[in-house]
Each structure stands twice: as structure tokens, then as C-alpha cells.
Design a protein around this motif. Structure first.
Motif, PDB file in Angstrom:
ATOM      1  N   ILE A  47      -2.002   7.849  -6.844  1.00 15.96           N
ATOM      2  CA  ILE A  47      -0.834   6.974  -6.772  1.00 15.96           C
ATOM      3  C   ILE A  47      -1.257   5.585  -6.326  1.00 15.96           C
ATOM      4  O   ILE A  47      -2.177   5.424  -5.509  1.00 15.96           O
ATOM      5  N   ALA A  48      -0.614   4.558  -6.885  1.00 19.77           N
ATOM      6  CA  ALA A  48      -0.892   3.181  -6.482  1.00 19.77           C
ATOM      7  C   ALA A  48      -0.437   2.962  -5.044  1.00 19.77           C
ATOM      8  O   ALA A  48       0.668   3.363  -4.654  1.00 19.77           O
ATOM      9  N   ALA A  49      -1.286   2.328  -4.249  1.00 18.13           N
ATOM     10  CA  ALA A  49      -0.950   2.069  -2.853  1.00 18.13           C
ATOM     11  C   ALA A  49       0.253   1.142  -2.716  1.00 18.13           C
ATOM     12  O   ALA A  49       0.878   1.090  -1.654  1.00 18.13           O
ATOM     13  N   ALA A  50       0.613   0.447  -3.795  1.00 22.07           N
ATOM     14  CA  ALA A  50       1.741  -0.489  -3.755  1.00 22.07           C
ATOM     15  C   ALA A  50       3.068   0.218  -3.482  1.00 22.07           C
ATOM     16  O   ALA A  50       4.050  -0.424  -3.091  1.00 22.07           O
ATOM     17  N   VAL A  51       3.138   1.547  -3.655  1.00 24.43           N
ATOM     18  CA  VAL A  51       4.397   2.261  -3.383  1.00 24.43           C
ATOM     19  C   VAL A  51       4.787   2.155  -1.912  1.00 24.43           C
ATOM     20  O   VAL A  51       5.955   2.373  -1.566  1.00 24.43           O
ATOM     21  N   GLN A  52       3.828   1.835  -1.048  1.00 21.72           N
ATOM     22  CA  GLN A  52       4.151   1.674   0.371  1.00 21.72           C
ATOM     23  C   GLN A  52       5.246   0.631   0.577  1.00 21.72           C
ATOM     24  O   GLN A  52       6.057   0.736   1.512  1.00 21.72           O
ATOM     25  N   ASP A  53       5.305  -0.365  -0.293  1.00 19.60           N
ATOM     26  CA  ASP A  53       6.294  -1.434  -0.158  1.00 19.60           C
ATOM     27  C   ASP A  53       7.723  -0.925  -0.288  1.00 19.60           C
ATOM     28  O   ASP A  53       8.666  -1.628   0.092  1.00 19.60           O
ATOM     29  N   TRP A  54       7.917   0.272  -0.824  1.00 21.90           N
ATOM     30  CA  TRP A  54       9.268   0.789  -1.067  1.00 21.90           C
ATOM     31  C   TRP A  54       9.819   1.572   0.108  1.00 21.90           C
ATOM     32  O   TRP A  54      10.958   2.046   0.056  1.00 21.90           O
ATOM     33  N   PHE A  55       9.028   1.712   1.191  1.00 21.94           N
ATOM     34  CA  PHE A  55       9.452   2.515   2.337  1.00 21.94           C
ATOM     35  C   PHE A  55       9.207   1.759   3.647  1.00 21.94           C
ATOM     36  O   PHE A  55       8.165   1.113   3.798  1.00 21.94           O
ATOM     37  N   PRO A  56      10.135   1.869   4.609  1.00 20.96           N
ATOM     38  CA  PRO A  56       9.966   1.192   5.898  1.00 20.96           C
ATOM     39  C   PRO A  56       9.154   2.001   6.903  1.00 20.96           C
ATOM     40  O   PRO A  56       9.092   1.642   8.079  1.00 20.96           O
ATOM     41  N   PHE A  57       8.540   3.087   6.469  1.00 20.43           N
ATOM     42  CA  PHE A  57       7.681   3.902   7.323  1.00 20.43           C
ATOM     43  C   PHE A  57       6.356   4.110   6.605  1.00 20.43           C
ATOM     44  O   PHE A  57       6.262   3.972   5.388  1.00 20.43           O
ATOM     45  N   GLU A  58       5.336   4.466   7.368  1.00 14.50           N
ATOM     46  CA  GLU A  58       3.995   4.605   6.806  1.00 14.50           C
ATOM     47  C   GLU A  58       3.857   5.905   6.006  1.00 14.50           C
ATOM     48  O   GLU A  58       4.238   6.978   6.477  1.00 14.50           O
ATOM     49  N   LEU A  59       3.288   5.785   4.820  1.00 14.96           N
ATOM     50  CA  LEU A  59       2.963   6.955   4.004  1.00 14.96           C
ATOM     51  C   LEU A  59       1.552   7.463   4.284  1.00 14.96           C
ATOM     52  O   LEU A  59       1.149   8.502   3.769  1.00 14.96           O
ATOM     53  N   SER A  60       0.822   6.752   5.128  1.00 14.26           N
ATOM     54  CA  SER A  60      -0.590   7.061   5.373  1.00 14.26           C
ATOM     55  C   SER A  60      -0.846   8.485   5.861  1.00 14.26           C
ATOM     56  O   SER A  60      -1.928   9.024   5.576  1.00 14.26           O
ATOM     57  N   PRO A  61       0.083   9.150   6.593  1.00 13.33           N
ATOM     58  CA  PRO A  61      -0.213  10.535   6.986  1.00 13.33           C
ATOM     59  C   PRO A  61      -0.446  11.477   5.811  1.00 13.33           C
ATOM     60  O   PRO A  61      -1.067  12.531   5.981  1.00 13.33           O
ATOM     61  N   ALA A  62       0.055  11.120   4.624  1.00  7.73           N
ATOM     62  CA  ALA A  62      -0.130  11.966   3.442  1.00  7.73           C
ATOM     63  C   ALA A  62      -1.345  11.549   2.611  1.00  7.73           C
ATOM     64  O   ALA A  62      -1.705  12.250   1.664  1.00  7.73           O
ATOM     65  N   VAL A  63      -1.969  10.421   2.949  1.00  9.83           N
ATOM     66  CA  VAL A  63      -3.097   9.903   2.176  1.00  9.83           C
ATOM     67  C   VAL A  63      -4.387  10.574   2.630  1.00  9.83           C
ATOM     68  O   VAL A  63      -4.738  10.536   3.813  1.00  9.83           O
TER      69      VAL A  63
END
Length: 375
Positions: A47-63
Motif C-alpha cells: 500500500i502507498a504510504a500516502a494513505v496515512q494522510d486520510w487518517f488522524p491517527f498513526e497506521l504505523s502499528p500495522a506496517v
């Protein structure tokens, strides 16, 4: 029976994204999941890391991996290497963790999760949607989001998405250990697969391998392909657990909304018809669906057509070109590899597409013209 503002069928990436944004805006949201526990999904996790911009919380725990290098090959040789620009242009996520993360954030924002809840009847009556579960429970809602994946029966019932579905046939293999695949490096193999390609993505403690075909309805003898591809990665050819799936891929511009109902993710047939990317459009559609329903609940004169229009602009227009590229590339793959992948500018263009910085429309006319002239 209390009236819900929105009921979402399916707690995967698309459904949970919609649930979070709607609950975060204060709406009464119920998220339904038919399985009593999380099931393994045939997903490579890219998945493109740019999807982080769509959420106000960190997605990094799933990366689990940050990809900065992509290797392409034709029949296990003739390699091309693309270095991806930026600090984190392309992620590999653990799908189970991603779905759980966003679902938990939705619950924290006020959404309700009911599982197991398998919807067997869905109809609109007296201005509201009525849902009935397999065990007889009933819900009533102002709006419904269909987010239960490629096997969903509801898009056809309510005429959402393509009338004629086109599928990519995939075989996924989960392997323990890394073999000879380096952390931060992904692999794409084009020559071994008729009308498709094979891929390998590193994950936390192993490798996700897949074989996909994009023209025709049946996979091309995936076991024979894996017998050659797995040893090239440093694995025994019979190693790992296999999982077969049919993915609904994008197949033309179609309505994705109805009267108080819309489809997102794989249920809406949004998967990339060239590279089988499904996570980015799933999350995108969930976020766009939430915005559209939010406006509709505030003032129903808005309608839900802005969701279909937005997905056409943000995703469908690029996929229209991606589908044309796929139809030519996978019919003449050796020419496609030589004129597409091996061109001097190709690594940069591939990196930009994988990172979400560029769409197929930006390169399609030149690519298709080269392929048709040289085939």
C-alpha cells in the motif's frame, strides 16, 4: 429496535475506514462482521504510504515493512531494479492488524461492532433500511454501506458497480523466513505467468508470495509457477500454505450509490486491473463514502451521487487507463517488459505509481502506443 444512522456490512479495510470517519463525525454507526473471529485474507499487504494522510491517527502499528527497492524480472532473469524515492513511499502492512487497528479506532470514536452478524436479508421499507441476520436479529438504519468484499451478493441486488464483473484469479502463499529476499525489497516476476505476474513481499517474519492472472477466468497452473518462483526466492517449491481467491477488479465506470446505499472496496469492484492493488482504493472509498453520507445525513438534498463522482475522478479515471494497459501488456508481455519495464525512465515511473504520486493516465497513451507499434 433503535434506528441507526449508518449500518456498515463488513469490517475490513473499507468498512472500518467508513465507520471511523462517520463515528468521528458523531453519527450512530453499527459495523457488522459475519465471522466470529478474524479470518486470513489473501492480501499481499502492499500500500502507498500516502494513505496515512486520510487518517488522524498513526497506521504505523500495522506496517511491517517499508519498501525502498523493487526488483522486476522476466523468467527469473533480465532484472530491472527500481529505487523508490522518499522515506516511506510504499508500505507492507499486516492485513489483520490494519483491519483491527481501524476498527478499534472506530469503536473508540463511538461505533458499535456486532460479530458474528451475517446479513441474509436487506431491504428498504417505510423510508429506512431493514437488515436481518442469519440468526434472526434485526436492525434498522437510515443508510447502508456494503463493504463485505469480493464475495458480496448485495451489489448485484442493488445494481451497484459493474453489471458484468471481471475477476483477477490469485493464489497466495505465506512463507516463514525470508529466504533470499531482503528487508525493504519487493519482487515482481512477469515471464512465468500467462496473462499476469507473480510477486513477493517481505513481512515481519516471512514472505507473502502471490500469483495473479488478469485475462480470462482461470489462474494459470499456479503450482507449476510456484515450483519455479519459490526456489528463486530461496524456498522449497512446496513450502507454505496456499489460498486461492477471485478478486473483483475495476471494469468500467459504473454507479456505486443508490437511495441511501453505496458500495465500497472490493464489493464495489475497485481493485486495480493491472497490478491488483486493492488496499488503497478500499481505504479511499471508505473515506469518500463517509464524507458523502455525512453530507447526506445533514441534508438529503445532496444525494449520494458525489460519492460515485468522486471515486470516478480520484480512482476510476486512472483505472480506465490501467485496464487498457493491462489488456495490451498481458497479451504481449515480453514486448511489454522490454518496452515498458526496461525503459530508462520506467523505474521512476513505476515508483511514482506504486507510491500514489502518479496515475496510469499520466503514462498510458505513450505506453499503449509503444506496445501496439512493436507487438
Amino acid at each position: 429496535m433503535s434506528l441507526k444512522d449508518v449500518v456498515i456490512i463488513g469490517a475490513g479495510a473499507a468498512g472500518s475506514a467508513a465507520a471511523f470517519h462517520l463515528a468521528n463525525n458523531g453519527w450512530k454507526v453499527t459495523l457488522l462482521e459475519k465471522d466470529s473471529s478474524d479470518s486470513i485474507k489473501p492480501c499481499g499487504g502492499g500500500i502507498a504510504a500516502a494513505v496515512q494522510d486520510w487518517f488522524p491517527f498513526e497506521l504505523s502499528p500495522a506496517v511491517v515493512q517499508i519498501i525502498n527497492r523493487v526488483e522486476f524480472s522476466w523468467c527469473l532473469s533480465d532484472n530491472v531494479i527500481a529505487q523508490l524515492p522518499g522515506s516511506a513511499p510504499f508500505w507492507i502492512v499486516e492485513r489483520k492488524k490494519l483491519d483491527q487497528l481501524i476498527t478499534n479506532k472506530a469503536i473508540d470514536a463511538g461505533a458499535e461492532l456486532l460479530r458474528p452478524f451475517q446479513v441474509v436479508d436487506l431491504k428498504k421499507q417505510a423510508g429506512y433500511w431493514q437488515l436481518t441476520s442469519k440468526d434472526g436479529r434485526e436492525l434498522e438504519s437510515k443508510a447502508v454501506v456494503i463493504a463485505d468484499g469480493s464475495n458480496s451478493v448485495w451489489p448485484k441486488v442493488f445494481k451497484l458497480g459493474p453489471r458484468i464483473q471481471h475477476h483477477a484469479s490469485t493464489t497466495s502463499v505465506k512463507l516463514a523466513g525470508k529466504g533470499n529476499l531482503l528487508d525493504g525489497s519487493a519482487r515482481f516476476e512477469f515471464g512465468l505467468v500467462h496473462h499476469g505476474f507473480a510477486w513477493a513481499f517481505p513481512v515481519a517474519n516471512g514472505v507473502n508470495v502471490g500469483v495473479g492472472t488478469f485475462i480470462g477466468d482461470q489462474a494459470t497452473n499456479s503450482e507449476a509457477i510456484l515450483e519455479k518462483f519459490l526456489p528463486s526466492l530461496g524456498f522449497d517449491p512446496h513450502e507454505g500454505s496456499r489460498q486461492n481467491a477471485q478478486l473483483r477488479v475495476w471494469n468500467g465506470h459504473h454507479n456505486l450509490h443508490g437511495d441511501g446505499i453505496l458500495a465500497v472496496g472490493d464489493a464495489a469492484s475497485l481493485c486495480d486491473p493491472f497490478l491488483a492493488e486493492g488496499l488503497r482504493p478500499a481505504l479511499m472509498s471508505g473515506c469518500e463514502a463517509a464524507q458523502s453520507i455525512h453530507l447526506w445525513l445533514q441534508d438529503k438534498t445532496f444525494g449520494l451521487g458525489n460519492y460515485t463522482n468522486s471515486m470516478r475522478t480520484r480512482w476510476g479515471n486512472s483505472m480506465a487507463w490501467g485496464r487498457r494497459i493491462a489488456q495490451v501488456f498481458y497479451r504481449f508481455p515480453k514486448v511489454g517488459y522490454q518496452l515498458g519495464i526496461k525503459r530508462p525512465t520506467a523505474p521512476q515511473r513505476i515508483a511514482q505509481i506504486l507510491s500514489g504520486e502518479m496515475g496510469y493516465g499520466d503514462i498510458a497513451q505513450r505506453v499503449i502506443k509503444r506496445l501496439l507499434l512493436k507487438k
